[in-house]
Design an enzyme around this catalytic site. Structure first.
Site, PDB file in Angstrom:
ATOM      1  N   ASP A 292       0.820  -1.216   0.000  1.00 51.13           N
ATOM      2  CA  ASP A 292       0.000   0.000   0.000  1.00 51.13           C
ATOM      3  C   ASP A 292       0.854   1.267   0.000  1.00 51.13           C
ATOM      4  OD1 ASP A 292       1.116  -0.087   2.483  1.00 51.13           O
ATOM      5  OD2 ASP A 292      -0.769   0.035   3.600  1.00 51.13           O
TER       6      ASP A 292
ATOM      7  N   CYS B 141       4.858  -0.053   2.802  1.00 56.81           N
ATOM      8  CA  CYS B 141       5.335  -1.370   3.244  1.00 56.81           C
ATOM      9  C   CYS B 141       6.590  -1.263   4.105  1.00 56.81           C
ATOM     10  CB  CYS B 141       5.565  -2.287   2.058  1.00 56.81           C
ATOM     11  SG  CYS B 141       6.729  -1.645   0.835  1.00 56.81           S
TER      12      CYS B 141
ATOM     13  N   HIS C 223       9.216  -3.768  -2.998  1.00 56.39           N
ATOM     14  CA  HIS C 223       8.387  -3.988  -1.813  1.00 56.39           C
ATOM     15  C   HIS C 223       9.213  -4.523  -0.648  1.00 56.39           C
ATOM     16  CE1 HIS C 223       4.654  -4.997   0.324  1.00 56.39           C
ATOM     17  NE2 HIS C 223       5.227  -6.145   0.650  1.00 56.39           N
TER      18      HIS C 223
ATOM     19  N   HIS D 295       1.161  11.623 -10.947  1.00 48.83           N
ATOM     20  CA  HIS D 295       0.583  10.297 -10.732  1.00 48.83           C
ATOM     21  C   HIS D 295       1.603   9.390 -10.050  1.00 48.83           C
ATOM     22  CE1 HIS D 295      -2.066  11.034 -14.562  1.00 48.83           C
ATOM     23  NE2 HIS D 295      -2.374  11.829 -13.555  1.00 48.83           N
TER      24      HIS D 295
END
Length: 209
Positions: free
Chosen positions: A14, A17, A121, A202
């Site tokens: 999300d 992490c 991640h 973005h």
């Protein structure tokens, strides 16, 4: 016979992490991101001389606003600050290179925790009494001996990282392909993703092949 294993405890993807992985290994809490972002911002703003624009890559105040945004990712700067905050070493294992970056190594801390990074991640690493053991029996904090080691957990962590590397459980950030979740434009590699984010604002990317 000791059946202990180092387990990769999955943290939700999300954008927070790193913070939640650190929260888990430090406090067995995967919902620490907002609190730890505030810790980092407070640390940085309190010492503008150490945390200057050259070090942070952006002005001190801008960085503090940036790191408080739940969409922004953490990395080496944040791990170093969190190591000092908890007064524990943080060993960050990189699956792609199999390298271990040790934060707080020069501070004579008595304990260490471990996280693992796949190129995009962070997850937590924990010592479990057997494969498949529930998280509530995880050991995540380890005593550092006078030689700078933490016992069997260190060897088991290296084994897990090497196995993950052989199985290519990492993302090559120089060549991976992403699609912007907002405008659906495709980009290749971390550099193009950063440029797209700068141009458009973005920051919601998904990997695709």
């Amino acid at each position: 016979m000791d059946e202990s294993v180092v387990m990769r405890r999955i943290i939700p993807a999300d954008n927070s992490c790193l913070f939640n992985a650190v929260g888990y290994v430090m406090e067995h809490n995967k919902s620490k991101s907002s609190e730890l972002r505030e810790v980092i911002a407070a640390t940085v703003i309190s010492d503008p001389e150490s945390y200057n624009e050259a070090f942070l890559g952006k002005p001190n105040g801008d960085y503090c606003q940036w790191i408080l945004n739940p969409e922004k990712w953490g990395g080496a700067i944040e791990l170093a600050i969190l190591s000092a905050y908890y007064r524990r070493e943080i060993a960050a294992y990189d699956i792609q290179t199999t390298r271990c970056d040790l934060y707080g190594q020069d501070k004579s801390y008595q304990e260490r925790v471990m996280v693992i990074y796949d190129g995009l991640h962070y997850d937590a690493l924990a010592l479990a009494p057997f494969a498949g053991a529930p998280e509530d029996v995880d050991q995540t904090v380890f005593k550092v001996d006078k030689y700078g080691h933490i016992g069997p957990a260190e060897r088991l962590a290296v084994k897990l990282v090497e196995e993950s590397h052989r199985n290519r459980k990492f993302t090559d950030t120089a060549s991976f392909t992403l699609r912007c979740g907002i405008c659906q434009e495709g980009v290749v590699g971390q550099k193009e993703a950063v440029e797209h984010a700068k141009l458009t604002g973005h920051t919601n990317f998904q990997e695709f092949r």
